[in-house]
Structures are given as structure tokens and as C-alpha cells.
Design a protein around this motif. Structure first.
Motif, mmCIF file in Angstrom:
data_model
loop_
_atom_site.group_PDB
_atom_site.id
_atom_site.type_symbol
_atom_site.label_atom_id
_atom_site.label_comp_id
_atom_site.label_asym_id
_atom_site.label_seq_id
_atom_site.Cartn_x
_atom_site.Cartn_y
_atom_site.Cartn_z
ATOM 1 N N PRO A 136 0.853 6.511 -5.102
ATOM 2 C CA PRO A 136 0.573 5.824 -3.926
ATOM 3 C C PRO A 136 0.617 6.795 -2.652
ATOM 4 C CG PRO A 136 2.901 6.070 -4.717
ATOM 5 C CD PRO A 136 2.089 6.701 -5.609
ATOM 6 N N ASP A 141 5.111 4.807 -9.126
ATOM 7 C CA ASP A 141 5.758 3.854 -8.046
ATOM 8 C C ASP A 141 7.313 4.163 -8.193
ATOM 9 O OD1 ASP A 141 3.425 3.085 -6.549
ATOM 10 O OD2 ASP A 141 3.442 1.339 -7.420
ATOM 11 N N SER A 159 9.733 6.100 -5.557
ATOM 12 C CA SER A 159 10.607 4.967 -5.095
ATOM 13 C C SER A 159 12.085 5.807 -4.830
ATOM 14 C CB SER A 159 10.806 3.728 -5.600
ATOM 15 O OG SER A 159 11.126 3.748 -6.908
ATOM 16 N N ASN A 162 8.053 5.440 0.163
ATOM 17 C CA ASN A 162 7.166 4.626 0.696
ATOM 18 C C ASN A 162 5.520 5.117 0.234
ATOM 19 O OD1 ASN A 162 7.170 6.857 2.438
ATOM 20 N ND2 ASN A 162 6.220 5.756 4.188
ATOM 21 N N CYS A 163 5.385 6.463 0.219
ATOM 22 C CA CYS A 163 3.959 7.033 -0.279
ATOM 23 C C CYS A 163 4.376 8.498 -0.464
ATOM 24 C CB CYS A 163 3.008 6.689 0.871
ATOM 25 S SG CYS A 163 3.424 7.671 2.459
ATOM 26 N N PRO A 185 0.200 3.860 -12.547
ATOM 27 C CA PRO A 185 0.647 3.676 -10.979
ATOM 28 C C PRO A 185 2.125 2.900 -11.225
ATOM 29 C CG PRO A 185 -1.519 2.788 -11.689
ATOM 30 C CD PRO A 185 -1.208 3.185 -13.104
#
Length: 296
Positions: A44, A135, A139, A56-57, A131
């Protein structure tokens, strides 16, 4: 074929395989940027101007000055090995095949025809899960901390996931091969189901590069389904084997059923020509020691 001819043929076939790898690798160099973008899609990444804060990224970076060069070479060589695999695998097979029997060739074709789709399915599932795993891992980053992910690390992570999922999908094929050779029966596989399910979950938790339960469940679920598919195939194969050979299921120390059907022994002349007792030694031409023939 003499040994020198075998070595010459091996050299020629290795040259053809290496030439195919080199050509594909050179072509992949010109598309290395697109390939890097494709492989890093699972991360991400932060948009332009976005700051990595918490989960978030993440920003994909190169850690060293030589990382762009080494990563490009590594990706291009990997693509060359994968894309050119039909060529060098065919050259390897063409060198080995003349020394195999017809049945061995048939089993090899069946193995390859099954192993390739299974590995491809596992690799595709790994790419779908990537993915989600990324994530979940990102996170966990606490607020106030950012993520700088090395592209080399992303490639290592992707490669390991693909190899782990692809090879794990070959487990049912190994069980089927053991059953085909008579080493394991389908009934025995059924008796293993509790331990196998537990082992698959433990294996999924250990060998997957991620520490999240998503990767473990994504790997364990399909393998369990494939395992029971292999059990079903083995049970049917055992039934077919028993139908063709009633004594196939007997243990080594278990006697088979006797056939009491009388058979013809032939004509009277044939029976008379067969001696009732084996030939006896001619005592006139043998010496006796302590009452026994010398041959004894």
C-alpha cells in the motif's frame, strides 16, 4: 551412444537452454521498471505528497547506491528463468527421455501435467493473498512511525510467498504418487486426517513469510481440500487394484486364498513319463563315509 557423445549432447542442450535464458533476460532488462511496479503493487504505497504515519501507507525505497542496479539484474534474471523454463526444461527432458522406458515416460508426462497447474494455482493464490498480508502487517505500525520498505525486501517477500504456496500445492500429488507405487493406501490416509489437518495449519503458520493468520488460513484451506481429493483418488485406485489383483491388499505374512479347482494333468502317456521320485544317486559310483554319500 559413447560417453563422449553423451557429454557432447549434454553440452549442446545446456547451451540452448542458457541461450534462451540470456535472450529473455536481456529483453526483461528493458521492461524492468514495469516489472518492478507490477511486483510492488501489493504494497500500500503512499501517494504523492502523502506522509507515512502509522499503518496508512508505506514508501518503497532503495537502501543503498547499488540497489537499483542489483535489483534490476535480479528481476531480469528471475524473469529469464521463468519465461524461458519451457525451453530449458524441454532440453533437459530431451536428454533424459531416451533412457526411460515407455511406462516411465507415461508417468512423467502425467506428473508434469499435474504438477505445473498445481504450482501455478498456488502461485496465483499467493499473489492474491499478498496485498491482504501487506495491509495486515503495515496496519500494525503505531501512530507517529513511518514505513520505509526496501524494494529488495518486497521482492524477497513476494518470491518466498510464491514458492511456498506453489510447493505446498504439490503435497497431494506426492501422496498420490506414493499411493500409485503401493507405499501408502487410501485407508491409511483416511486414518491420518486429524494429524494431517493439524500439521497443515502448523506448517502454514511456520513456512509463510507473514505472521498474520490470513496467510496461514489461505494456505491451509486449499491444501486440506486437495488432501481429501488425494484421499478420494487413492481409495478409488485401491479399489481398482483389488479388483484387478485380489491379493494386492494382503500383508507379507498373510496367506492368499487357495484355488481348489481341479486341473487336467494331461494324457496317461505324459503322466507315465514324469518320474514319481527324483533321481537317486548311483551307489556304485559314489563313495560312502560313515554310512553317508560323499555329496552329503
Amino acid at each position: 551412444m559413447p560417453l563422449v557423445e553423451h557429454l557432447r549432447e549434454l553440452r549442446n542442450r545446456m547451451t540452448k537452454g542458457l541461450l534462451a535464458i540470456v535472450v529473455v533476460t536481456i529483453v526483461a532488462v528493458f521492461y524492468s521498471e514495469q516489472i518492478m511496479s507490477f511486483l510492488s503493487e501489493s504494497v500500500p504505497s503512499c501517494e504523492k505528497g502523502e506522509v507515512s504515519d502509522g499503518g496508512n501507507c508505506a514508501n518503497v525505497v532503495f537502501n543503498t547506491l547499488t540497489s537499483p542496479f542489483t535489483t534490476t539484474v535480479r528481476i531480469s534474471l528471475t524473469v529469464g528463468l521463468i519465461v524461458a523454463s519451457p525451453v530449458w526444461l524441454y532440453q533437459l527432458w530431451a536428454f533424459i527421455a531416451p533412457g526411460l522406458h515407455k511406462n516411465e515416460k507415461k508417468y512423467t508426462y502425467a506428473f508434469v501435467a499435474t504438477a505445473v497447474p498445481l504450482f501455478t494455482a498456488g502461485a496465483y493464490l499467493a499473489y492474491i493473498i499478498l496485498p491482504i498480508s501487506m495491509d495486515v502487517l503495515i496496519s500494525l505500525t503505531p501512530k507517529g512511525s513511518g514505513n520505509l520498505v526496501s524494494l529488495d525486501e518486497v521482492l524477497d517477500f513476494t518470491t518466498r510467498m510464491v514458492l511456498v504456496f506453489g510447493l505446498a500445492f504439490e503435497l497431494p500429488l506426492v501422496l498420490v504418487m506414493l499411493n500409485m507405487t503401493g507405499m501408502v493406501t487410501g485407508r491409511r490416509m483416511v486414518g491420518w486426517w486429524r494429524g494431517v489437518i493439524m500439521g497443515i495449519f502448523v506448517l502454514g503458520a511456520v513456512i509463510t513469510p507473514t505472521t498474520d493468520p490470513v496467510g496461514m488460513l489461505a494456505l491451509a484451506g486449499p491444501i486440506i481440500i486437495l488432501y481429501f481429493g488425494a484421499v478420494g483418488f487413492s481409495l478409488l485406485n485401491d479399489r481398482r487394484r483389488r479388483r484387478n489383483n485380489p491379493d494386492a491388499g494382503l500383508d507379507d505374512d498373510e496367506a492368499s486364498d487357495l484355488d481348489h479347482t481341479p486341473e487336467s494333468v494331461g494324457s496317461v502317456e505324459t503322466v507315465a513319463a514324469v518320474p514319481a521320485l527324483p533321481e537317486q544317486a548311483d551307489s556304485s559310483r559314489t563313495s560312502r563315509v560313515n554310512g553317508y554319500d560323499d555329496i552329503t
